[in-house]
Enzyme design. Structure first.
Site, PDB file in Angstrom:
ATOM      1  N   GLU A  35       0.957  -1.079  -0.162  1.00  0.00           N
ATOM      2  CA  GLU A  35       0.044   0.208  -0.043  1.00  0.00           C
ATOM      3  C   GLU A  35       0.734   1.358   0.065  1.00  0.00           C
ATOM      4  O   GLU A  35       1.858   1.477   0.891  1.00  0.00           O
ATOM      5  CB  GLU A  35      -0.809   0.076   1.306  1.00  0.00           C
ATOM      6  CG  GLU A  35      -2.648   0.279   0.935  1.00  0.00           C
ATOM      7  CD  GLU A  35      -3.162  -0.511  -0.134  1.00  0.00           C
ATOM      8  OE1 GLU A  35      -3.283  -0.040  -1.240  1.00  0.00           O
ATOM      9  OE2 GLU A  35      -3.324  -1.742   0.285  1.00  0.00           O
ATOM     10  N   THR A  37       2.953   2.226  -2.123  1.00  0.00           N
ATOM     11  CA  THR A  37       4.266   1.797  -2.623  1.00  0.00           C
ATOM     12  C   THR A  37       4.121   2.246  -4.219  1.00  0.00           C
ATOM     13  O   THR A  37       5.392   2.336  -4.737  1.00  0.00           O
ATOM     14  CB  THR A  37       4.515   0.369  -2.453  1.00  0.00           C
ATOM     15  OG1 THR A  37       3.309  -0.569  -2.946  1.00  0.00           O
ATOM     16  CG2 THR A  37       4.974   0.029  -0.874  1.00  0.00           C
ATOM     17  N   ASP A  38       2.972   2.322  -4.824  1.00  0.00           N
ATOM     18  CA  ASP A  38       3.120   2.208  -6.410  1.00  0.00           C
ATOM     19  C   ASP A  38       3.758   3.588  -6.853  1.00  0.00           C
ATOM     20  O   ASP A  38       4.416   3.725  -7.534  1.00  0.00           O
ATOM     21  CB  ASP A  38       1.714   1.880  -7.034  1.00  0.00           C
ATOM     22  CG  ASP A  38       0.532   2.983  -6.675  1.00  0.00           C
ATOM     23  OD1 ASP A  38       0.881   3.700  -5.668  1.00  0.00           O
ATOM     24  OD2 ASP A  38      -0.372   2.853  -7.344  1.00  0.00           O
ATOM     25  N   LEU A 128     -12.281   0.549  -4.236  1.00  0.00           N
ATOM     26  CA  LEU A 128     -12.390  -0.580  -4.848  1.00  0.00           C
ATOM     27  C   LEU A 128     -11.843  -0.468  -6.431  1.00  0.00           C
ATOM     28  O   LEU A 128     -12.158  -1.033  -7.201  1.00  0.00           O
ATOM     29  CB  LEU A 128     -13.532  -1.663  -4.739  1.00  0.00           C
ATOM     30  CG  LEU A 128     -13.501  -2.205  -3.507  1.00  0.00           C
ATOM     31  CD1 LEU A 128     -15.070  -2.786  -3.233  1.00  0.00           C
ATOM     32  CD2 LEU A 128     -12.195  -2.912  -2.896  1.00  0.00           C
ATOM     33  N   SER A 130     -13.254   2.048  -8.632  1.00  0.00           N
ATOM     34  CA  SER A 130     -14.289   2.108  -9.497  1.00  0.00           C
ATOM     35  C   SER A 130     -14.130   3.095 -10.589  1.00  0.00           C
ATOM     36  O   SER A 130     -14.046   3.175 -12.026  1.00  0.00           O
ATOM     37  CB  SER A 130     -15.755   2.574  -8.929  1.00  0.00           C
ATOM     38  OG  SER A 130     -15.563   3.894  -8.386  1.00  0.00           O
ATOM     39  N   SER A 131     -13.034   4.191 -10.360  1.00  0.00           N
ATOM     40  CA  SER A 131     -12.792   5.012 -11.280  1.00  0.00           C
ATOM     41  C   SER A 131     -11.797   4.439 -12.525  1.00  0.00           C
ATOM     42  O   SER A 131     -11.910   4.686 -13.657  1.00  0.00           O
ATOM     43  CB  SER A 131     -12.130   6.528 -10.910  1.00  0.00           C
ATOM     44  OG  SER A 131     -11.507   6.201 -10.088  1.00  0.00           O
ATOM     45  N   ASP A 175      -4.091   0.814  -9.882  1.00  0.00           N
ATOM     46  CA  ASP A 175      -5.493   0.555 -10.029  1.00  0.00           C
ATOM     47  C   ASP A 175      -5.460   0.256 -11.501  1.00  0.00           C
ATOM     48  O   ASP A 175      -6.354  -0.634 -12.147  1.00  0.00           O
ATOM     49  CB  ASP A 175      -6.346   1.724  -9.683  1.00  0.00           C
ATOM     50  CG  ASP A 175      -6.021   1.780  -8.244  1.00  0.00           C
ATOM     51  OD1 ASP A 175      -5.378   1.054  -7.709  1.00  0.00           O
ATOM     52  OD2 ASP A 175      -6.520   2.909  -7.742  1.00  0.00           O
TER      53      ASP A 175
HETATM   54  C1  GLA Z   1      -5.213   4.708  -4.444  1.00  0.00           C
HETATM   55  C2  GLA Z   1      -4.460   5.138  -5.368  1.00  0.00           C
HETATM   56  C3  GLA Z   1      -3.398   3.809  -5.887  1.00  0.00           C
HETATM   57  C4  GLA Z   1      -2.417   3.537  -4.753  1.00  0.00           C
HETATM   58  C5  GLA Z   1      -3.268   3.316  -3.577  1.00  0.00           C
HETATM   59  C6  GLA Z   1      -2.503   3.131  -2.091  1.00  0.00           C
HETATM   60  O1  GLA Z   1      -5.990   3.686  -4.508  1.00  0.00           O
HETATM   61  O2  GLA Z   1      -5.089   5.345  -6.761  1.00  0.00           O
HETATM   62  O3  GLA Z   1      -2.562   4.243  -7.100  1.00  0.00           O
HETATM   63  O4  GLA Z   1      -1.490   4.626  -4.447  1.00  0.00           O
HETATM   64  O5  GLA Z   1      -4.215   4.415  -3.152  1.00  0.00           O
HETATM   65  O6  GLA Z   1      -1.668   2.024  -2.269  1.00  0.00           O
END
Ligand code: GLA
Length: 390
Positions: A35, A37-38, A128, A130-131, A175
């Site tokens: 989480e 981390t991206d 979750l 949706s976008s 996402d």
């Molecule tokens: C949101 C962001 C993701 C990621 C998460 C946390 O969902 O859209 O890119 O940074 O938060 O892990």
């Protein structure tokens, strides 16, 4: 009529007075671990889930896009390709579509227009994605109907660009990538630095349970941006491009040079990267006790170091962890400050977990939980006739 594919077709006919050519679908996601981390070029381990956005489309010969959603039936939003103008806050969902076409146009790629009707069952505002499901379903439709020949990864990157530059949200790539590239019964270990991804099978013995805490969400955009800044400040301090290039030992040795808050933010990211890779190995090996330990550590790190959980979310995790023990893992998932908890638990414990949530969560928090029993699904696709029975 509950079948979303039929609903999309029906909305299309009602709105545009003719039948659609094709249907496209993209899933929401749940992140198992990794989480925040991206956007630090680290590792994430999400799975696409069996909640989808579905879009019925008809190609146009001009460059006009006309879009309707079942959330606002009767309201047609239109724009010309490359002329997206400014973001309209009141047309929230359309901005994600315009973001995609504006990113294409900015990259010098052409696209034909289309009429489109959007329906979906990804819970809105639950964390979750949706976008991302909306952007990737639309992006996949535009890619195919304008024969752009973009790979699913390139569609994901284009969607992220649109969201970052047009919508103005600083989200990472997780996402979009999982919605475009998800695989049935698998999670995806994504290296967000080089965007390599590797499917990791989820053992058949495990149930994937998502629980919405229904915590009223505060200004998580501001908190999300703040976390970005704090991570960047630490990277700058060490003269590295991102936290991915910082060793835990270097961070620990220089703790006194950083504010306590920034130290803890970076500590979360660096330790979460390790946990995520280890969790992928544990899943692969079917080592559920190890997975359980790593998910518990991840939750504690989000709570104490990154400070993105809430007391209600912590309560929910505790309730589930007590039932599951070492036979599964549980943690908050997504951006935080409310939203959902994810649990991977032995099938035999599913009923006991649901029962514990239903009897204890509301009593302790005065909030009603929503439980989703999910499965890991494929990423975005055009819907073949045989899949219409979704
Ligand atoms: C949101 C962001 C993701 C990621 C998460 C946390 O969902 O859209 O890119 O940074 O938060 O892990």
């Amino acid at each position: 009529m509950s079948n979303p594919a039929q609903r999309a077709n029906k909305l299309f006919v009602q709105t545009f007075g003719t039948t659609a050519d094709d249907l496209y679908l993209a899933p929401g996601r749940v992140n198992l671990i990794g989480e925040h981390t991206d956007y630090n070029d680290g590792f994430v381990l999400p799975a696409a889930i069996n909640f989808h956005t579905i879009i019925a489309i008809k190609r146009r010969e001009d460059d006009l896009f006309r879009a309707v959603s079942d959330v606002y039936p009767g309201k047609i939003n239109s724009w010309h390709f490359g002329q997206e103008d400014q973001v309209h806050p009141e047309d929230d969902w359309v901005n994600y579509l315009k973001g995609f076409t504006s990113a294409l146009a900015a990259s010098g790629l052409p696209a034909k227009g289309m009429d489109l009707a959007v329906v979906g069952n990804v819970p809105l505002g639950a964390g979750l994605a949706s976008s991302a499901a909306l952007e990737i379903a639309f992006g996949t439709a535009v890619n195919e109907s304008s024969q752009l020949r973009l790979s699913p990864l390139a569609v994901a990157q284009m969607a992220q660009r649109g969201e970052n530059q047009y919508v103005g949200s600083a989200s990472g790539i997780m996402d979009h990538m999982i919605s475009a590239l998800g695989e049935q019964d698998h999670a995806l270990l994504i290296d967000c630095e080089d965007l390599d991804s590797e499917p990791v099978p989820i053992p058949e013995s495990l149930s994937l349970i998502i629980v919405n805490s229904n915590v009223p969400r505060g200004d998580f955009d501001a908190e999300y941006h703040l976390r970005h800044e704090q991570c960047e400040q630490v990277a700058d301090h060490f003269g590295v491009e991102s936290l991915r290039h910082l060793e835990l030992s270097m961070l620990e040795a220089a703790a006194s040079e950083l504010s306590d808050v920034n130290y803890r933010r970076a500590h979360h990211v660096l330790t979460e990267n390790r946990r995520t890779q280890n969790a992928a190995h544990a899943l692969q090996a079917g080592n559920i006790a190890k997975l359980s330990e790593l998910m518990a550590q991840s939750h504690a790190s989000m709570k104490d170091d990154f400070e993105i959980t809430t007391p209600e979310i912590d309560t929910l995790v505790e309730i589930i962890a007590k039932v599951v023990g070492t036979q599964g893992g549980v943690r908050m998932t997504g951006r935080g400050f409310g939203g959902c908890v994810v649990a991977l638990v032995d099938h035999d414990l599913t009923d006991a977990v649901v029962d514990a949530i239903e009897t204890q969560y509301q009593a302790q928090t005065h909030l009603e939980p929503t439980v989703y029993l999910c499965s890991a699904s494929d990423g975005a696709t055009r819907l073949d006739d045989e899949l219409y029975e979704l």
